[in-house]
Design an enzyme around this catalytic site. Structure first.
Site, PDB file in Angstrom:
ATOM      1  N   ASP A 286       3.042 -20.342   6.563  1.00 47.81           N
ATOM      2  CA  ASP A 286       3.710 -19.086   6.187  1.00 47.81           C
ATOM      3  C   ASP A 286       5.146 -19.034   6.680  1.00 47.81           C
ATOM      4  OD1 ASP A 286       0.965 -16.862   7.019  1.00 47.81           O
ATOM      5  OD2 ASP A 286       1.336 -18.214   5.362  1.00 47.81           O
TER       6      ASP A 286
ATOM      7  N   PRO B  68       3.421   4.682  15.572  1.00 49.77           N
ATOM      8  CA  PRO B  68       4.805   4.223  15.734  1.00 49.77           C
ATOM      9  C   PRO B  68       5.141   3.889  17.191  1.00 49.77           C
ATOM     10  CG  PRO B  68       4.704   6.234  14.434  1.00 49.77           C
ATOM     11  CD  PRO B  68       3.342   6.028  15.013  1.00 49.77           C
TER      12      PRO B  68
ATOM     13  N   GLU C 234       0.557  15.107  13.185  1.00 48.48           N
ATOM     14  CA  GLU C 234       1.608  14.655  14.121  1.00 48.48           C
ATOM     15  C   GLU C 234       1.118  13.501  14.986  1.00 48.48           C
ATOM     16  OE1 GLU C 234       3.724  16.769  12.150  1.00 48.48           O
ATOM     17  OE2 GLU C 234       4.678  15.743  13.848  1.00 48.48           O
TER      18      GLU C 234
ATOM     19  N   ARG D   8      -6.055 -13.318   7.054  1.00 43.56           N
ATOM     20  CA  ARG D   8      -5.510 -14.604   6.593  1.00 43.56           C
ATOM     21  C   ARG D   8      -5.669 -15.700   7.639  1.00 43.56           C
ATOM     22  NH1 ARG D   8      -0.830 -15.451   5.769  1.00 43.56           N
ATOM     23  NH2 ARG D   8      -0.719 -16.459   3.737  1.00 43.56           N
TER      24      ARG D   8
HETATM   25  C1  4FV Z   1       2.377   4.232  11.947  1.00 45.27           C
HETATM   26  C2  4FV Z   1       3.350   3.220  11.984  1.00 45.27           C
HETATM   27  C3  4FV Z   1       2.618   5.640  11.584  1.00 45.27           C
HETATM   28  C4  4FV Z   1       2.348   8.678  12.640  1.00 45.27           C
HETATM   29  C5  4FV Z   1       1.806  10.047  12.575  1.00 45.27           C
HETATM   30  C6  4FV Z   1       0.386   8.577  11.339  1.00 45.27           C
HETATM   31  C7  4FV Z   1       1.720   7.927  11.509  1.00 45.27           C
HETATM   32  C8  4FV Z   1       0.601  10.007  11.681  1.00 45.27           C
HETATM   33  N1  4FV Z   1       1.204   3.693  12.296  1.00 45.27           N
HETATM   34  N2  4FV Z   1       2.709   2.064  12.343  1.00 45.27           N
HETATM   35  N3  4FV Z   1       4.652   3.297  11.696  1.00 45.27           N
HETATM   36  N4  4FV Z   1       1.580   6.494  11.809  1.00 45.27           N
HETATM   37  O1  4FV Z   1       3.717   6.003  11.141  1.00 45.27           O
HETATM   38  O2  4FV Z   1       1.448   2.371  12.520  1.00 45.27           O
HETATM   39  O3  4FV Z   1      -0.490  10.451  12.417  1.00 45.27           O
END
Ligand code: 4FV
Length: 260
Positions: free
Chosen positions: A168, A88, A115, A153
């Site tokens: 697209d 994230p 986490e 793609r």
């Molecule tokens: C995520 C996202 C995501 C966070 C903690 C995996 C998680 C756990 N990855 N975009 N949104 N990853 O939420 O790519 O380890």
């Protein structure tokens, strides 16, 4: 392009690899999707891959050593790959970023769990951090699949010849026009006559208006993000003129109504 995915759940990619456009692209050897089990690089009988966070707090953190081992093994296989961590914290993923990544030779995709992963991996091994959206997943695997699908793609020969990623939504900045197929009437609702006309000029014009109105209604932000063509601006100006005419007419009507 070779995608090498580092994960604690490689089996999640079996179904993904064996269906639809991804399966066809693998069959055509346009892409390959290889997985590496991070636990295979964990020490000890229990092959522990996570531990409690330093400084306390909830949840567990993925240990650096197994990930470093898995990364080094991946780099042996695809030495020129760009190393991406799905998190994230990452850059927002988009069609534009997918098109850019499709120019890479190979991609290594690191999927976190718990986490997250020990920061020393991010700092010392990772080229890019990418996020598929502002929400928290239980693992990076689904995000890795999103990236593999969208990037594939843009790899020549992956999409059928007629189909080009350049048509697209988001590729040409606007949302895609409405799509229709047979039957020409469904539960009393006909397909727009212009699409049955065979008049490609009128069809193109209709599709452009359909893209513009859908983008205006659903994603106005895109109209402020990208430069519009003169044709698109002309259409917006014609709508503006028509709306202004209606506003003037309504205001005159209201004044007349009040006068009565
Ligand atoms: C995520 C996202 C995501 C966070 C903690 C995996 C998680 C756990 N990855 N975009 N949104 N990853 O939420 O790519 O380890």
């Amino acid at each position: 392009m070779r995608f090498v995915v580092l994960t604690l759940f490689p089996e999640l990619f079996d179904t993904f690899r064996n269906h639809g456009m991804i399966h066809r692209a693998v069959e055509l050897q346009k892409i390959s999707v290889q997985t590496i089990q991070i636990r295979g690089f964990a020490e000890g009988r229990h092959q522990v891959t996570d531990d409690r966070p330093y400084g306390g707090g909830p949840g567990m953190v993925m240990k650096p050593e197994p990930i470093a081992g898995a990364l080094r093994a991946a780099i042996m296989t695809v030495p020129d790959a760009r190393k991406i961590h799905l998190t994230p914290q990452g850059r927002p993923f988009s069609n534009t970023l997918a098109r850019q990544l499709a120019k890479e030779k190979d991609l290594i995709l690191l999927c976190g769990r718990y986490e997250g992963i020990d920061e020393r991996i991010c700092r010392n091994f990772i080229d890019d951090e990418i996020s598929i959206g502002d929400y928290i997943l239980t693992g990076g695997e689904l995000a890795a699949m999103v990236v593999i699908d969208a990037v594939s793609r843009f790899i020549p020969g992956v999409l059928g010849c007629a189909d080009s990623p350049e048509d697209d939504s988001f590729s040409d900045r606007l949302l895609e026009h409405a799509h229709y197929t047979r039957p020409s009437e469904f539960e009393g609702e006909p397909v727009p006559e212009v699409l049955l006309s065979g008049d490609h000029g009128r069809i193109e014009q209709w599709r452009l208006q359909s893209s513009l109105i859908r983008t205006f209604i659903k994603r106005k932000d895109l109209l402020l993000k990208h430069a519009l063509t003169s044709e698109e601006l002309k259409i917006l100006k014609s709508w503006h003129k028509e709306i202004q005419f209606i506003i003037d007419f309504q205001q005159k009507e209201q004044k007349a109504f009040k006068r009565e």
